[in-house]
Design an enzyme around this catalytic site. Structure first.
Site, PDB file in Angstrom:
ATOM      1  N   HIS A   1     -88.253 -48.713 131.842  1.00 23.43           N
ATOM      2  CA  HIS A   1     -89.111 -47.657 132.401  1.00 23.43           C
ATOM      3  C   HIS A   1     -88.291 -46.772 133.331  1.00 23.43           C
ATOM      4  O   HIS A   1     -87.395 -47.254 134.032  1.00 23.43           O
ATOM      5  CB  HIS A   1     -90.281 -48.299 133.160  1.00 23.43           C
ATOM      6  CG  HIS A   1     -91.339 -47.301 133.507  1.00 23.43           C
ATOM      7  ND1 HIS A   1     -91.236 -46.480 134.606  1.00 23.43           N
ATOM      8  CD2 HIS A   1     -92.493 -46.967 132.888  1.00 23.43           C
ATOM      9  CE1 HIS A   1     -92.300 -45.692 134.639  1.00 23.43           C
ATOM     10  NE2 HIS A   1     -93.079 -45.974 133.614  1.00 23.43           N
TER      11      HIS A   1
ATOM     12  N   GLU B   1     -91.337 -41.407 126.289  1.00 24.68           N
ATOM     13  CA  GLU B   1     -91.874 -40.813 127.510  1.00 24.68           C
ATOM     14  C   GLU B   1     -90.849 -39.841 128.083  1.00 24.68           C
ATOM     15  O   GLU B   1     -89.885 -40.281 128.718  1.00 24.68           O
ATOM     16  CB  GLU B   1     -92.076 -41.882 128.585  1.00 24.68           C
ATOM     17  CG  GLU B   1     -92.981 -43.005 128.244  1.00 24.68           C
ATOM     18  CD  GLU B   1     -93.402 -43.740 129.515  1.00 24.68           C
ATOM     19  OE1 GLU B   1     -94.574 -43.621 129.880  1.00 24.68           O
ATOM     20  OE2 GLU B   1     -92.562 -44.383 130.153  1.00 24.68           O
TER      21      GLU B   1
HETATM   22  P1  PGA Z   1     -98.128 -41.614 134.243  1.00 20.23           P
HETATM   23  O1  PGA Z   1     -97.039 -42.752 134.057  1.00 20.23           O
HETATM   24  O2  PGA Z   1     -99.156 -41.823 133.174  1.00 20.23           O
HETATM   25  O3  PGA Z   1     -98.669 -41.814 135.618  1.00 20.23           O
HETATM   26  O4  PGA Z   1     -97.421 -40.296 134.083  1.00 20.23           O
HETATM   27  C1  PGA Z   1     -96.563 -43.084 132.789  1.00 20.23           C
HETATM   28  C2  PGA Z   1     -95.724 -44.326 132.848  1.00 20.23           C
HETATM   29  O5  PGA Z   1     -95.567 -44.932 133.905  1.00 20.23           O
HETATM   30  O6  PGA Z   1     -95.173 -44.748 131.848  1.00 20.23           O
END
Ligand code: PGA
Length: 254
Positions: free
Chosen positions: A95, A165
């Protein structure tokens, strides 16, 4: 027939009491029981896992991180073996908030291997810091994925979950979400890499989730237009009404 979707709630360093964690988990459990073809995975702070896992219903649980080693003199760390023993099924690896705190690609690759060795499923987060007009960043993502998944045997690879992401879309400082169309484009690119690494059958079957500023308004478009196999949700997963709504949307999305 609707595909099944994975809705992963990453609570990060929230909530600050076990009572509140139980309240959130109960609501998620009720929603998950009603949602066909949706698997909800809660990733609370590790200290709450043992308690929440006593009455999971249809919920599955994930850890937000783990360590590269299984046991020994490593103060403060949590072993994948300990997570497995509690009944945890997933572990988020790589992450962006862990990378900021020092997880290098080598560490992420080692954690992925440790998770797979323990028969748990890694949710491997991958995404660019910024985009260049030439699309060179996509090559960077591919190289990163190849590095992390190097030497992972096919049998173990079947448990991999990928979360795309873009880093600029994650957390309170985010400048907004990706578009579902862009996500689809990136997911196709990442899928090709998975097929190259593990062959068509496995590569095509691994879930690719979208994460980064998912909310109750945009969730549906990532699942439909973006064809995401699921969502990794941070902030909005603590707004329990909205998480419940997203679970319902996922059950309807085709
Ligand atoms: P968020 O975080 O939805 O608050 O942008 C995404 C994540 O932690 O993967």
């Amino acid at each position: 027939m609707a595909r099944s979707r994975l809705i992963v709630a990453n609570w990060k360093l929230n909530p600050t009491t076990l009572a509140e964690a139980k309240r959130l988990a109960l609501a998620a459990k009720a929603a998950s029981a009603k949602a066909k073809k949706v698997q909800v995975v809660l990733c609370p702070p590790a200290v709450y896992l043992a308690t929440l896992l006593t009455a999971p219903g249809k919920l599955l649980f994930g850890a937000q991180d783990t360590f590269t080693e299984f046991e020994g003199a490593f103060t403060g760390e949590i072993s994948p073996l300990q997570l497995r023993d509690l009944g945890v099924k997933y572990v988020i690896v790589g992450h962006s908030e862990r990378r900021k705190r020092g997880d290098t690609l080598e560490v992420i690759a080692a954690k992925t291997r440790a998770v797979l060795k323990t028969n748990l499923a890694p949710i491997i987060c991958i995404g660019e810091d910024k985009r260049d007009g030439d699309g060179d960043y996509l090559e960077g993502l591919v190289r990163e994925l190849e590095f992390i998944l190097d030497k992972v045997p096919r049998q173990a690879a079947k448990r991999i979950v990928l979360a795309y992401e873009p880093r600029w879309a994650i957390g309170a400082l985010a400048t907004g979400a990706d578009t579902p169309e862009q996500f689809l484009h990136h997911a196709i690119f990442l899928r090709k890499t998975l097929v190259n690494l593990f062959g068509k059958e496995i590569g095509m079957s691994l879930p690719i989730l979208y994460g980064g500023s998912v909310n109750v308004k945009n969730a549906d478009s990532f699942l439909t237009v973006g064809q995401a196999d699921g969502l990794l949700i941070g902030r909005e997963s603590l707004q329990i009404k909205n998480l419940v709504e997203i679970i319902k949307l996922a059950a309807k999305a085709v």
